[in-house]
Design an enzyme around this catalytic site. Structure first.
Site, PDB file in Angstrom:
ATOM      1  N   TYR A   1     -12.197  -1.249  12.549  1.00 28.12           N
ATOM      2  CA  TYR A   1     -10.807  -0.797  12.369  1.00 28.12           C
ATOM      3  C   TYR A   1      -9.993  -1.047  13.647  1.00 28.12           C
ATOM      4  O   TYR A   1      -8.867  -1.556  13.589  1.00 28.12           O
ATOM      5  CB  TYR A   1     -10.837   0.695  12.018  1.00 28.12           C
ATOM      6  CG  TYR A   1      -9.491   1.317  11.736  1.00 28.12           C
ATOM      7  CD1 TYR A   1      -8.842   1.114  10.515  1.00 28.12           C
ATOM      8  CD2 TYR A   1      -8.868   2.140  12.675  1.00 28.12           C
ATOM      9  CE1 TYR A   1      -7.613   1.699  10.245  1.00 28.12           C
ATOM     10  CE2 TYR A   1      -7.642   2.729  12.415  1.00 28.12           C
ATOM     11  CZ  TYR A   1      -7.023   2.511  11.197  1.00 28.12           C
ATOM     12  OH  TYR A   1      -5.798   3.101  10.938  1.00 28.12           O
TER      13      TYR A   1
ATOM     14  N   ASN B   1       1.743  -2.242   5.476  1.00 24.44           N
ATOM     15  CA  ASN B   1       1.178  -0.908   5.680  1.00 24.44           C
ATOM     16  C   ASN B   1      -0.238  -0.763   5.125  1.00 24.44           C
ATOM     17  O   ASN B   1      -1.007   0.057   5.609  1.00 24.44           O
ATOM     18  CB  ASN B   1       2.112   0.121   5.017  1.00 24.44           C
ATOM     19  CG  ASN B   1       1.466   1.476   4.892  1.00 24.44           C
ATOM     20  OD1 ASN B   1       1.382   2.215   5.861  1.00 24.44           O
ATOM     21  ND2 ASN B   1       0.976   1.803   3.710  1.00 24.44           N
TER      22      ASN B   1
ATOM     23  N   LYS C   1      -6.677  -3.426  14.130  1.00 27.57           N
ATOM     24  CA  LYS C   1      -5.388  -2.873  14.549  1.00 27.57           C
ATOM     25  C   LYS C   1      -4.921  -3.481  15.879  1.00 27.57           C
ATOM     26  O   LYS C   1      -3.720  -3.665  16.095  1.00 27.57           O
ATOM     27  CB  LYS C   1      -5.462  -1.350  14.628  1.00 27.57           C
ATOM     28  CG  LYS C   1      -5.688  -0.669  13.282  1.00 27.57           C
ATOM     29  CD  LYS C   1      -4.553  -0.970  12.324  1.00 27.57           C
ATOM     30  CE  LYS C   1      -4.695  -0.321  10.964  1.00 27.57           C
ATOM     31  NZ  LYS C   1      -3.593  -0.643  10.055  1.00 27.57           N
TER      32      LYS C   1
ATOM     33  N   ILE D   1      -2.247  11.089  11.792  1.00 24.26           N
ATOM     34  CA  ILE D   1      -1.302  11.456  10.736  1.00 24.26           C
ATOM     35  C   ILE D   1      -2.091  12.024   9.558  1.00 24.26           C
ATOM     36  O   ILE D   1      -3.108  11.442   9.152  1.00 24.26           O
ATOM     37  CB  ILE D   1      -0.479  10.212  10.272  1.00 24.26           C
ATOM     38  CG1 ILE D   1       0.157   9.485  11.462  1.00 24.26           C
ATOM     39  CG2 ILE D   1       0.578  10.611   9.234  1.00 24.26           C
ATOM     40  CD1 ILE D   1       1.121  10.287  12.306  1.00 24.26           C
TER      41      ILE D   1
ATOM     42  N   ARG E   1       0.053   5.787  -1.922  1.00 26.51           N
ATOM     43  CA  ARG E   1      -0.373   7.052  -1.284  1.00 26.51           C
ATOM     44  C   ARG E   1       0.101   7.072   0.167  1.00 26.51           C
ATOM     45  O   ARG E   1       0.540   6.062   0.703  1.00 26.51           O
ATOM     46  CB  ARG E   1      -1.904   7.150  -1.273  1.00 26.51           C
ATOM     47  CG  ARG E   1      -2.511   7.214  -2.630  1.00 26.51           C
ATOM     48  CD  ARG E   1      -4.016   7.354  -2.574  1.00 26.51           C
ATOM     49  NE  ARG E   1      -4.702   6.068  -2.443  1.00 26.51           N
ATOM     50  CZ  ARG E   1      -5.539   5.768  -1.451  1.00 26.51           C
ATOM     51  NH1 ARG E   1      -5.785   6.647  -0.493  1.00 26.51           N
ATOM     52  NH2 ARG E   1      -6.136   4.604  -1.419  1.00 26.51           N
TER      53      ARG E   1
ATOM     54  N   ALA F   1     -10.530  -3.221  16.009  1.00 24.46           N
ATOM     55  CA  ALA F   1     -10.315  -4.661  16.197  1.00 24.46           C
ATOM     56  C   ALA F   1      -9.186  -5.154  15.285  1.00 24.46           C
ATOM     57  O   ALA F   1      -8.325  -5.937  15.703  1.00 24.46           O
ATOM     58  CB  ALA F   1     -11.604  -5.433  15.894  1.00 24.46           C
TER      59      ALA F   1
ATOM     60  N   GLY G   1       0.812  -1.223   0.000  1.00 19.75           N
ATOM     61  CA  GLY G   1       0.000   0.000   0.000  1.00 19.75           C
ATOM     62  C   GLY G   1       0.837   1.262   0.000  1.00 19.75           C
ATOM     63  O   GLY G   1       0.700   2.110   0.880  1.00 19.75           O
TER      64      GLY G   1
ATOM     65  N   SER H   1      -2.223   1.108  14.991  1.00 19.23           N
ATOM     66  CA  SER H   1      -2.729   2.473  15.167  1.00 19.23           C
ATOM     67  C   SER H   1      -3.011   2.722  16.638  1.00 19.23           C
ATOM     68  O   SER H   1      -3.295   1.783  17.390  1.00 19.23           O
ATOM     69  CB  SER H   1      -4.036   2.631  14.375  1.00 19.23           C
ATOM     70  OG  SER H   1      -4.733   3.787  14.791  1.00 19.23           O
TER      71      SER H   1
HETATM   72  P1  NAP Z   1      -4.162   5.877   2.633  1.00 13.82           P
HETATM   73  O1  NAP Z   1      -3.598   7.231   2.330  1.00 13.82           O
HETATM   74  O2  NAP Z   1      -5.631   5.671   2.513  1.00 13.82           O
HETATM   75  O3  NAP Z   1      -3.387   4.784   1.705  1.00 13.82           O
HETATM   76  C1  NAP Z   1      -3.737   3.435   1.803  1.00 13.82           C
HETATM   77  C2  NAP Z   1      -2.827   2.616   0.907  1.00 13.82           C
HETATM   78  O4  NAP Z   1      -3.182   1.225   1.062  1.00 13.82           O
HETATM   79  C3  NAP Z   1      -2.966   2.940  -0.565  1.00 13.82           C
HETATM   80  O5  NAP Z   1      -1.702   2.858  -1.174  1.00 13.82           O
HETATM   81  C4  NAP Z   1      -3.886   1.812  -1.082  1.00 13.82           C
HETATM   82  O6  NAP Z   1      -3.680   1.476  -2.451  1.00 13.82           O
HETATM   83  C5  NAP Z   1      -3.407   0.679  -0.231  1.00 13.82           C
HETATM   84  N1  NAP Z   1      -4.391  -0.411  -0.134  1.00 13.82           N
HETATM   85  C6  NAP Z   1      -5.665  -0.363   0.301  1.00 13.82           C
HETATM   86  N2  NAP Z   1      -6.230  -1.587   0.232  1.00 13.82           N
HETATM   87  C7  NAP Z   1      -5.276  -2.426  -0.239  1.00 13.82           C
HETATM   88  C8  NAP Z   1      -5.223  -3.811  -0.535  1.00 13.82           C
HETATM   89  N3  NAP Z   1      -6.298  -4.615  -0.347  1.00 13.82           N
HETATM   90  N4  NAP Z   1      -4.081  -4.335  -1.037  1.00 13.82           N
HETATM   91  C9  NAP Z   1      -2.990  -3.559  -1.241  1.00 13.82           C
HETATM   92  N5  NAP Z   1      -2.980  -2.243  -0.983  1.00 13.82           N
HETATM   93  C10 NAP Z   1      -4.098  -1.684  -0.492  1.00 13.82           C
HETATM   94  O7  NAP Z   1      -3.775   5.413   4.116  1.00 13.82           O
HETATM   95  P2  NAP Z   1      -2.687   5.984   5.156  1.00 13.82           P
HETATM   96  O8  NAP Z   1      -3.314   7.049   5.963  1.00 13.82           O
HETATM   97  O9  NAP Z   1      -1.415   6.254   4.451  1.00 13.82           O
HETATM   98  O10 NAP Z   1      -2.535   4.718   6.111  1.00 13.82           O
HETATM   99  C11 NAP Z   1      -1.524   3.735   5.906  1.00 13.82           C
HETATM  100  C12 NAP Z   1      -1.537   2.770   7.075  1.00 13.82           C
HETATM  101  O11 NAP Z   1      -1.318   3.482   8.292  1.00 13.82           O
HETATM  102  C13 NAP Z   1      -2.871   2.029   7.260  1.00 13.82           C
HETATM  103  O12 NAP Z   1      -2.633   0.707   7.693  1.00 13.82           O
HETATM  104  C14 NAP Z   1      -3.559   2.826   8.357  1.00 13.82           C
HETATM  105  O13 NAP Z   1      -4.490   2.057   9.054  1.00 13.82           O
HETATM  106  C15 NAP Z   1      -2.363   3.210   9.212  1.00 13.82           C
HETATM  107  N6  NAP Z   1      -2.597   4.374  10.068  1.00 13.82           N
HETATM  108  C16 NAP Z   1      -2.899   5.589   9.523  1.00 13.82           C
HETATM  109  C17 NAP Z   1      -3.116   6.676  10.377  1.00 13.82           C
HETATM  110  C18 NAP Z   1      -3.430   8.039   9.858  1.00 13.82           C
HETATM  111  O14 NAP Z   1      -3.693   8.927  10.692  1.00 13.82           O
HETATM  112  N7  NAP Z   1      -3.398   8.280   8.562  1.00 13.82           N
HETATM  113  C19 NAP Z   1      -3.006   6.509  11.761  1.00 13.82           C
HETATM  114  C20 NAP Z   1      -2.698   5.260  12.259  1.00 13.82           C
HETATM  115  C21 NAP Z   1      -2.495   4.197  11.408  1.00 13.82           C
HETATM  116  P3  NAP Z   1      -4.552   2.188  -3.644  1.00 13.82           P
HETATM  117  O15 NAP Z   1      -4.080   3.629  -3.671  1.00 13.82           O
HETATM  118  O16 NAP Z   1      -4.183   1.462  -4.875  1.00 13.82           O
HETATM  119  O17 NAP Z   1      -5.977   2.069  -3.234  1.00 13.82           O
END
Ligand code: NAP
Length: 264
Positions: free
Chosen positions: A172, A107, A176, A205, A32, A174, A29, A159
């Site tokens: 979500y 990720n 994490k 983030i 983005r 559960a 992932g 998370s």
């Molecule tokens: P994001 O901007 O929504 O990006 C998600 C990424 O995951 C994208 O590259 C997406 O690919 C990919 N993805 C989604 N479903 C997938 C699948 N089935 N197989 C392969 N790739 C997949 O998310 P983010 O905010 O960067 O979050 C990244 C990680 O950090 C996640 O695990 C999230 O739970 C965790 N996190 C985020 C935050 C926050 O505040 N942002 C806080 C704590 C934890 P496509 O672009 O091709 O759809």
């Protein structure tokens, strides 16, 4: 004195960016958000980077070009992390393409929020499969190779919500929380083989994932953060670099909190 003389014949990247030099890393992932920042920091530190995406093909292609500018080997794979067979195939292809697998960053993740009373079975399954089953899929396939190598680092993205819970995110949270128990168990099973498994728990983030949140919720979150701001994807990525590097070789089974002091 020293520094000017030592770096005389080296570029900035050659001198400073070597924490992951020669390591082969796979990041799920990364088209983005946080995953993209991790891929960039890994390449800057000299890692060869394989990364996955699900549907953002144009963004993945642009990232591949950007990563290649650091002079490392790069390959983008379209692969659904929640699909067990696809994950096995991915690890097989990655190992053929890169020769070894030194770090895997699980990720990829999604949210499908709603109060429990209104949460559908589909919302539950989709989030659990994408966020938690994916970690099982990739870790199982990758650690088979890492055990043979007698080295490897798995880094799983959990998370703050998996630690504390969050109204409207039972699925979500559960997923994490499950990642934390899974990571600690894998660390116990594989420590003797020099294969490490840690989790990173970001707080709030600023990425596309959090852009979807109600602005009032965002303000309340920020107010509750001792550092009074959200974190950047790069601030998370820096910690992932540490866990993938030889700076953390005696660290396994841990959850690294990257949250501006929330809930401390
Ligand atoms: P994001 O901007 O929504 O990006 C998600 C990424 O995951 C994208 O590259 C997406 O690919 C990919 N993805 C989604 N479903 C997938 C699948 N089935 N197989 C392969 N790739 C997949 O998310 P983010 O905010 O960067 O979050 C990244 C990680 O950090 C996640 O695990 C999230 O739970 C965790 N996190 C985020 C935050 C926050 O505040 N942002 C806080 C704590 C934890 P496509 O672009 O091709 O759809």
């Amino acid at each position: 004195m020293g520094l000017d003389i030592v770096v005389e014949n080296l570029s900035y990247f050659e001198y400073f960016m070597t924490l992951l030099k020669g390591k082969n890393a796979l990041i799920t992932g990364a088209s983005r958000g946080i995953g993209r920042a991790i891929a960039l920091r890994f390449a800057q530190e000299g890692a060869n980077v394989g990364f996955t995406y699900l549907s953002s093909a144009a963004q993945a292609e642009a990232l591949q070009t950007e990563l290649e500018s650091y002079g490392v080997k790069v390959k983008a794979y379209q692969s659904d992390a929640s699909d067990h067979a696809a994950a096995e195939e991915l690890i097989k292809n990655f190992t053929t393409d890169f020769g070894s697998i030194d770090a895997v960053v699980n990720n990829a993740g999604i949210t499908q929020d709603g109060l429990l009373i209104r949460m559908s079975e589909e919302q539950w399954d989709k989030v659990l499969n994408t966020n938690l089953k994916s970690v099982f899929n990739l870790t199982k396939a990758a650690t088979k190779i890492m055990m043979k190598q007698k080295s490897g680092s798995v880094i799983n993205m959990t998370s703050v919500v998996g630690v504390k819970g969050n109204a409207g995110q039972a699925n979500y949270a559960a997923s994490k929380a499950g990642i934390i128990g899974f990571s600690k168990s894998v660390a116990l099973e594989l420590g003797s083989r020099n294969v490490r498994c840690n989790a990173i728990a970001p707080g709030f983030i600023e990425t596309e994932m959090t852009e979807k949140l109600d602005p009032k919720t965002v303000e309340t979150w920020k107010e509750g953060i001792p550092m009074k701001r959200g974190g950047s994807a790069k601030e998370v990525a820096d910690c992932v670099v540490f866990l993938a590097s030889d700076m953390s070789t005696y660290m396994t089974g841990q959850v690294l909190h990257v949250n501006g002091g929330m809930y401390t």
